[in-house]
Design an enzyme around this catalytic site. Structure first.
Site, PDB file in Angstrom:
ATOM      1  N   ASP A 164       0.823  -1.208   0.000  1.00 25.75           N
ATOM      2  CA  ASP A 164       0.000   0.000   0.000  1.00 25.75           C
ATOM      3  C   ASP A 164       0.857   1.259   0.000  1.00 25.75           C
ATOM      4  O   ASP A 164       0.343   2.358  -0.146  1.00 25.75           O
ATOM      5  CB  ASP A 164      -0.934  -0.001   1.225  1.00 25.75           C
ATOM      6  CG  ASP A 164      -2.336  -0.420   0.840  1.00 25.75           C
ATOM      7  OD1 ASP A 164      -2.561  -0.718  -0.349  1.00 25.75           O
ATOM      8  OD2 ASP A 164      -3.205  -0.445   1.726  1.00 25.75           O
ATOM      9  N   ASP A 170       1.330 -10.866   8.265  1.00 24.80           N
ATOM     10  CA  ASP A 170       1.803  -9.496   8.413  1.00 24.80           C
ATOM     11  C   ASP A 170       3.262  -9.510   7.998  1.00 24.80           C
ATOM     12  O   ASP A 170       3.947 -10.519   8.151  1.00 24.80           O
ATOM     13  CB  ASP A 170       1.667  -9.042   9.864  1.00 24.80           C
ATOM     14  CG  ASP A 170       0.254  -8.574  10.167  1.00 24.80           C
ATOM     15  OD1 ASP A 170      -0.542  -8.509   9.214  1.00 24.80           O
ATOM     16  OD2 ASP A 170      -0.045  -8.302  11.340  1.00 24.80           O
ATOM     17  N   ASP A 203       5.872  -8.578   9.163  1.00 29.08           N
ATOM     18  CA  ASP A 203       6.935  -8.884  10.118  1.00 29.08           C
ATOM     19  C   ASP A 203       6.746 -10.252  10.775  1.00 29.08           C
ATOM     20  O   ASP A 203       7.411 -10.571  11.737  1.00 29.08           O
ATOM     21  CB  ASP A 203       7.014  -7.799  11.195  1.00 29.08           C
ATOM     22  CG  ASP A 203       5.698  -7.614  11.901  1.00 29.08           C
ATOM     23  OD1 ASP A 203       4.695  -8.159  11.407  1.00 29.08           O
ATOM     24  OD2 ASP A 203       5.658  -6.923  12.922  1.00 29.08           O
ATOM     25  N   ASP A 206     -10.223  -8.475  11.222  1.00 28.57           N
ATOM     26  CA  ASP A 206      -9.994  -9.915  11.349  1.00 28.57           C
ATOM     27  C   ASP A 206     -11.125 -10.609  12.099  1.00 28.57           C
ATOM     28  O   ASP A 206     -11.748 -11.547  11.589  1.00 28.57           O
ATOM     29  CB  ASP A 206      -8.633 -10.184  11.993  1.00 28.57           C
ATOM     30  CG  ASP A 206      -8.271  -9.153  13.052  1.00 28.57           C
ATOM     31  OD1 ASP A 206      -9.207  -8.495  13.556  1.00 28.57           O
ATOM     32  OD2 ASP A 206      -7.085  -9.024  13.379  1.00 28.57           O
TER      33      ASP A 206
END
Lengths: 869, 72, 235
Positions: free
Chosen positions: A313, A360, A362, A457
């Site tokens: 993004d 994600d 990370d 979520d």
């Protein structure tokens, strides 16, 4: 030692005495030599022992106050008996006998207790093997279906009747005391039995006691005659009702964790489904994303069935270049609407695999991730989601600031270790945004990821459950990431979750609406209620002040009766939770976590409760570092105010104790104890706000893994890999092997049955510990390296085995100690202006304290008199 | 000859550790990265590829039949 | 008593040094070991500091009509060595056949836990070996010649494939090892001994590897080989 005035002057000046002082003291020495018989054995013995007898003067700069200190200490020494081996007198003989008796009794009691515990631990197994049980179950099986139902029905009815009686029957002091002793006795026995039925038993006992408490509070502790009393009382009662709800719902949610195992895949990988692995990113560093992508590239999944996409993004060129370089997909979209959920929805539109794995950027997946998770999708065609835990390899702010990393379960472990497993039992495990696999058709049936709230979520999972899809949770850490590194970022993240969950609670309430089973409603409701804990917690932190400051009777009952009701309620809840959650959260630590968050989530959740549409999305900042230790005053501020209020409350308590009516003494004391407890819990929250310095950018993961080292000379040595990060590793060599910084070596690492060699150079050596950095690694080697370290299938297994076992009482003491530490840290980190303000005061206190007499160390084997003789 | 527990290579086998952790000794795990590596090796070294193909026909050295599905 | 022999897919794979190191490792865990040199080269003794010109050996004793047990040296407590022997002038030839050694194994069984045979490299076409042992280890190196010769061996006869002088940094070696693991999975366990300069230096210093470089990687590999041998005997 010989004293003479000539050397005395030099002696004083070398120890830093000012000239006039040295002169004066030399004069004193001269006088002493003149008038005292210093060469006599008694004086000599005293002088020889001066370091021990006058510890406050040892090594101190001589100053004018010293004679006074000597005088005070001498008087103290004269008054105080020397710690010599004393001749036992008749009284102490008797005392010793009593102590001896007590000791043996205690030993005997402990012996019997041990035997009892052994018996209790064997009890369930013995019962299962007993003839009585066999006969009973045979008889039950022999009954007709109707008779069995009738039997169970009558049994349930009787149990309910009894429970109702236990909850509602009003008791006097003695009856209540007997009642709680009885229940506590049962609980103390039952908690030693292994297995799940004893846990259920504890739950039942705790539920009865807590219901009884709440019943009593509603029926007989509200003062309807006084408005202040009533308002304060009702507020407290509402908070307690909330806690009661969360407690009971929590029991239902986690009473029977499913502990699901992975399902085997078909032997032929050709039958495995295709997977799109999506890594949404917005503003994170490429260094963070790189490890994740490299790990994803090495996932053990047929290459033609796995497609990896970076969903950027941030639309950054570096990311596009990196994606091209390693050969993964790169997806951008024209706008940034709906943040992460929008990003994923856009990617859904341009991809087509059966399953979607989401990480994600990370969260580094381990290589077995897909083979562990996908099996269930093939077994259960209605399965929409498999979630795995979020594991963190760096300490979160709590762990770092309290120094509990890898010693104690962290904040998230309760959720991922127990609650999700409990949810799974009721088919209510929900999506946590990352480290999960979803079915595309399920997502399509609900129109993609939910975008209406800031926690897409949980909302997505809720919608899928409403559509009749099921979910699964696998409690195997198959990915790991960096924890938030500052307390403010951590709190920011929790605020977002809290706001989002409350938004869902308002806009798409799980309790109502169609499609969910009763227990799914319970699980979702509890997950959302949990985030409303802010206000009630603040009420508990200030409740005793209502009495101490405003003189409001918040619990309109005698102090003793309050204790007889409150204590068993708390003790049973602690015992039961310790039994159920001990492995995942130690008793009373929840109080600390909740207290830190309470103030910050209180406002956003309340706002979201009344205006669910408000609220913005904020990204959790990760991967940074704390340049220096600091105290987060902004975060701690509300708690300092609360602490100040409570201290004021203590002052009022003292005042009331002396001036108030004698009938209130008990209430004052109980309130004060509550205030002290609150103060210590607030102290613990303050302790978290003292941020510890974080030195390294790349966090080093501790590990213990055999490895090999090949030197340039061709000699090879085994060694142990003790830590690693994405740029280097630390090795433990054995004795006798010395390496110089700069030396070129090859590191051999194993993974599965394969061994890999990496060219590296030595950066530092400390004793037997050697640091290496890698260079000139090819693309494939970088993937291999990640797979030998972060992405090993066993990289994160067994972390909780290193945790200390939970013991409720010790845990309480530790939390209270932490509270005291919090105030100490507060003093340490005081701002400079306040410190300069307080410095004279501190100096005064120090100066006065230096006159305090000290007890000399005892001599272990002889005293001065013996030595002289 | 199965490797014993004292064998340090056993500790570094992550899949063996995973099986042990899960208490699932019969867990079916396919080391895909190794299968892919084998395919790449057979392509990289012509003689190796040739020998494996011919021995597969002879039936002397039987390569695992599962591999066909994982060709990159 | 367990007997073990290292067979090579070809010569020059460092089997004598491996056997010496294995014997030393087994002795290190308290086993009584006898190393028997069946190679006319008579090199095994040099790994245990026997003088270069020493001639005594079982083949010599046999030829001179003495009992073969005359040639047993106890080099360490619990570690014995039986060299092949060397005669001046004409070369000795392995006179004893498989049957003789089978009988001798039975005789030696009560004195030793392990009999380790250093067998000569025979042409692959030669049927059978000069001695039958309980454990048969096939030694190879991760290179193409070994790979091709390995394909011609009946691998069911062996208990273990030992890959000597392995260097994971070599792409060809790691590829070959990977292919072998795939080929022999479930059929033949593999054991790797890393390439290590210490192995070559050990012979130069006339000591077994475990004595010369106890900390080396190759020594650790040999130790895990020894552990495998022990677990195999227990099972």
């Amino acid at each position: 030692m010989t004293l003479n005035p000539l050397s005395a002057y030099a002696w004083f000046t070398t120890r830093g005495a000012q000239r006039p002082v040295a002169w004066l003291f030399t004069l004193g020495v001269a006088l002493a030599v003149l008038f005292l018989r210093l060469e006599s054995p008694a004086w000599q013995a005293l002088l020889a022992e001066r370091q021990r007898l006058y510890p406050q003067l040892a090594g101190k700069r001589p100053s004018l106050g010293d004679p006074v200190r000597v005088l005070i200490q001498s008087l103290w020494l004269l008054l105080r008996r020397q710690p010599l081996p004393r001749q036992p007198g008749p009284a102490s003989k008797a005392w010793r006998a009593v102590r001896g008796h007590w000791h043996t009794t205690r030993q005997r009691v402990q012996h019997y207790r041990g035997r009892l515990i052994d018996r209790l631990q064997q009890l369930p197994a013995r019962y299962r093997a007993s003839a009585f049980k066999q006969a009973a179950s045979a008889r039950l099986r022999g009954l007709s279906v109707f008779a069995r139902w009738a039997f169970y029905g009558v049994l349930t009815l009787c149990a309910f009747g009894l429970a109702l009686l236990c909850v509602t029957e009003p008791f006097g002091y003695l009856a209540q005391l007997m009642f709680i002793c009885l229940l506590l006795g049962i609980a103390m026995l039952v908690r030693h039995m292994p297995g799940r039925f004893p846990t259920l038993m504890l739950i039942v006992l705790s539920t009865i006691i807590s219901c009884r408490y709440l019943w009593w509070r509603y029926t007989s502790t509200l003062n309807w005659n006084d408005t202040t009393d009533l308002v304060c009382g009702v507020i407290l009662l509402a908070a307690e009702t909330y806690s009661w709800c969360v407690l009971i719902l929590g029991y239902i949610q986690t009473c029977w964790p499913l502990q699901r195992k992975p399902a085997n895949l078909p032997a032929n990988p050709g039958h495995w489904p295709t997977v799109d692995l999506m890594i949404p990113t917005y503003n994170e560093d490429l260094a963070v994303v790189r490890t994740t992508v490299l790990a994803a590239l090495g996932l053990d999944w047929p290459r033609e069935c796995l497609r990896i996409y970076i969903l950027d993004d941030g639309r950054r060129d570096a990311f596009r270049a990196f994606a091209d370089e390693v050969g993964v997909g790169y997806i951008v979209r024209p706008d940034n609407k709906h943040a992460k959920a929008g990003n994923l929805n856009h990617a859904l539109g341009v991809t087509d695999s059966e399953l979607i794995a989401i990480f994600d950027c990370d969260h580094v997946p381990v290589r077995s991730f897909l083979q562990m998770t996908v099996g269930w999708f093939l077994k259960d065609p209605k399965l929409a989601l498999v979630q795995t835990p979020h594991h963190f390899f760096s300490p979160d702010p709590f762990e770092r600031n309290l120094g509990s990393f890898r010693r104690r379960p962290n904040e998230g472990e309760l959720f991922y270790g127990l609650i999700q497993d409990g949810n799974d039992m009721w088919n209510a495990a929900f999506f946590c945004g990352s480290c999960a696999v979803l079915r595309r058709t399920a997502l399509q049936s609900i129109g993609g990821f939910a975008v209406e709230t800031v926690t897409e979520d949980a909302h997505t999972a809720l919608r899928m459950h409403r559509q009749g899809w099921s979910s699964a949770y696998l409690s195997i850490p198959q990915a790991a990431g960096l924890a938030t590194e500052s307390l403010s970022a951590h709190i920011g993240q929790r605020i977002r979750w809290a706001r989002g969950m409350v938004q869902i609670f308002r806009t798409d309430n799980p309790i109502f609406g169609r499609g969910l089973s009763l227990f799914q409603r319970v699980c979702y409701a509890n997950a959302m209620l949990h985030f409303l804990a802010g206000l009630p917690r603040l009420v508990f932190l200030t409740a005793p002040l209502a009495f101490l400051l405003l003189h409001a009777y918040i619990i309109y009952a005698p102090a003793l009766m309050i204790l007889l009701y409150v204590l068993p309620h708390m003790i049973h809840a602690s015992l039961t939770n310790s039994r159920m959650q001990g492995k995942y959260r130690q008793t009373f630590w929840g109080e600390v976590y909740e207290t830190v968050l309470a103030w910050y989530i209180a406002r956003p959740t309340t706002v979201a409760l009344f205006a669910p549409k408000k609220g913005t999305f904020n990204v959790t900042a990760k991967g940074g570092l704390m340049e220096q230790g600091q105290f987060d005053w902004r975060i701690a501020q509300p708690y300092l105010w609360l602490a100040a209020l409570n201290v004021a409350g203590l002052g009022f308590a003292v005042w009331r104790l002396f001036t108030g009516p004698t009938a209130e003494v008990g209430t004052v004391i109980v309130s004060s104890l509550w205030v002290v407890y609150n103060l210590l819990i607030i102290g613990a929250a303050v302790a978290v706000a003292a941020e510890v310095r974080q030195v390294r950018r790349a966090h080093r993961v501790q590990m213990h893994l055999p490895a090999g080292l090949v030197l340039a000379s061709g000699h090879a040595y085994p060694c142990t890999l003790v830590d690693y990060s994405d740029v280097g590793v630390g090795l433990q060599l054995h004795q006798g092997l010395a390496l110089k910084p700069g030396a070129q070596v090859r590191l051999l690492l194993n993974r599965g049955q394969r061994e890999f060699a990496f060219q590296a150079s030595v950066t530092r050596t400390v004793g037997q510990h050697v640091g290496l950095v890698f260079h000139d690694l090819s693309q494939q080697q970088r993937i291999d390296l990640v797979h030998c370290t972060f992405a090993r299938a066993d990289a994160w297994l067994g972390w909780h085995q290193q945790h200390e076992a939970d013991r409720p009482l010790r845990s309480l003491v530790e939390v209270l100690k932490l509270g005291a530490v919090g105030y100490l840290r507060l003093v340490e980190h005081m701002p400079p202006w306040l410190r300069t303000w307080l410095r004279p005061l501190r100096a005064l206190v120090h100066w006065l304290a230096s006159y305090r007499p000290r007890t000399p160390r005892p001599i272990p084997f002889m005293n001065p008199v013996d030595r002289d003789a | 000859m199965k490797p014993g527990n004292a064998d340090p290579a056993d500790r570094s086998d992550d899949i063996a550790q995973l099986r042990q952790h899960l208490d699932m000794p019969d867990l079916n795990y396919q080391d895909i990265s190794m299968l892919v590596g084998v395919q790449q090796a057979l392509q990289r070294w012509p003689l190796l590829g040739e020998s494996c193909r011919s021995s597969a026909q002879d039936g002397l050295l039987m390569p695992a039949p599962k591999r066909e599905a994982v060709l990159p | 008593m367990t007997s073990l022999a290292l067979h090579g897919v070809r010569g020059g794979l460092g089997r004598s040094a491996l056997l010496a190191a294995l014997g030393y490792a087994l002795q290190g865990v308290g086993e009584r070991v006898l190393l028997i040199d069946l190679c006319p080269d008579n090199l095994l003794g040099l790994h245990f500091n026997l003088p270069l010109e020493a001639r005594e050996g079982w083949a010599l004793a046999e030829r001179e009509g003495r009992p073969y047990t005359d040639a047993v040296y106890e080099v360490l407590d619990g570690l014995c060595l039986m060299p092949f022997g060397n005669a001046p002038g004409d070369a000795l030839h392995p006179a004893a056949d498989a049957a003789t050694w089978a009988a001798r194994q039975v005789e030696l069984a009560e004195h030793f836990d392990w009999l380790l045979f250093d067998v000569p490299q025979l042409p692959a076409a030669t049927a059978g070996h000069c001695v039958e042992t309980d454990v048969q280890v096939l030694v190879a190196e991760a290179e193409m010649a070994s790979h091709l010769l390995l394909g011609r061996r009946p691998i069911e006869r062996y208990d273990l494939l030992l890959i000597n002088r392995y260097d994971p940094a070599s792409r060809l070696q790691s590829d070959l090892l990977m292919v072998w693991r795939d080929l022999f999975r479930d059929r033949l366990p593999l054991q790797v001994v890393h390439r290590d300069e210490a192995f070559l230096e050990a012979l130069a210093c006339k000591a077994p590897l475990g004595h010369y470089a106890p900390q080396s990687l190759a020594c650790r590999d040999v130790q895990s080989l020894a552990v495998r041998c022990l677990t195999r005997r227990q099972s």
